[in-house]
Write an enzyme that holds these catalytic residues in place. Structure first.
Site, PDB file in Angstrom:
ATOM      1  N   GLY A 186      31.811   7.831  -9.504  1.00  0.00           N
ATOM      2  CA  GLY A 186      30.584   7.122  -9.832  1.00  0.00           C
ATOM      3  C   GLY A 186      30.195   7.248 -11.288  1.00  0.00           C
ATOM      4  CE  LYS A 187      35.592   8.884 -14.558  1.00  0.00           C
ATOM      5  NZ  LYS A 187      36.037   8.526 -13.212  1.00  0.00           N
ATOM      6  CG  HIS A 200      34.979  -1.953 -13.577  1.00  0.00           C
ATOM      7  ND1 HIS A 200      34.109  -0.938 -13.850  1.00  0.00           N
ATOM      8  CD2 HIS A 200      35.941  -1.420 -12.785  1.00  0.00           C
ATOM      9  CE1 HIS A 200      34.512   0.160 -13.247  1.00  0.00           C
ATOM     10  NE2 HIS A 200      35.625  -0.105 -12.596  1.00  0.00           N
ATOM     11  CB  THR A 244      40.529   2.216 -22.839  1.00  0.00           C
ATOM     12  OG1 THR A 244      40.133   2.850 -21.624  1.00  0.00           O
ATOM     13  CG2 THR A 244      39.535   2.526 -23.947  1.00  0.00           C
TER      14      THR A 244
END
Length: 174
Positions: free
Chosen positions: A17-18, A53, A38
């Site tokens: 969950g970072k 995302h 990245t």
């Protein structure tokens, strides 16, 4: 409007969950949001993950793909932005697989984070809590990532560990 620390370092395990935690920090600032990505999409699974995302973040983000060029991207930012660098684990993987000078690349990244004219949120995986890898490349990566994480934590104003979606403040901003 929430003020971010100059450098916030968010780390945790895979799927902890970072990234979601880090993304949630930026909308509260009122500045333009820049996502420095990245990851590289070498297969359908990664393409789907990247697309998810992008959809999750929404259209109010500027995404810059920088598999190895994150230091240059950070130095080029505006003071009127906030940057999310996600993630240095994939960035370091790219550096190692390109057979670049890891020590030089990591020093350049740390310098670029310090020189970035706007707040930066850096995301990384904590890779030191598992078993000892069974091959030299994996052990080299784990060692380099552990060193980079320690250096990032030392440089950061604020450090947050995320486990099971829950943040744990390791170092609070002054």
């Amino acid at each position: 409007m929430k003020k971010l620390a100059k450098v916030t370092f968010v780390l945790g395990g895979a799927n902890s969950g970072k990234s979601a935690y880090a993304e949630a920090l930026l909308p509260e600032t009122g500045f333009s949001r820049v996502y420095v990505a990245t990851a590289q999409a070498f297969d359908d699974e990664m393409r789907a993950k990247i697309a998810a995302h992008l959809l999750q973040r929404g259209p109010d983000w500027t995404t810059i793909e920088a598999p190895m060029d994150a230091p240059q991207v950070l130095r080029a930012q505006s003071p009127d932005a906030v940057v999310l660098l996600d993630c240095v684990t994939l960035w370091l993987t790219n550096v190692i697989l390109a057979e670049a000078d890891v020590d030089r690349a990591c020093a350049d990244l740390l310098d670029a984070i310090a020189a970035c004219p706007c707040p930066v949120v850096v995301v990384s995986n904590e890779v030191g809590m598992g078993i000892v890898p069974d091959n030299a490349l994996s052990r080299r990566f784990r060692t380099a990532q552990g060193r980079l994480n320690r250096d990032l934590a030392a440089q950061a104003d604020q450090v947050v560990a995320v486990m099971a979606g829950l943040p744990l403040m390791l170092k609070a901003a002054p």
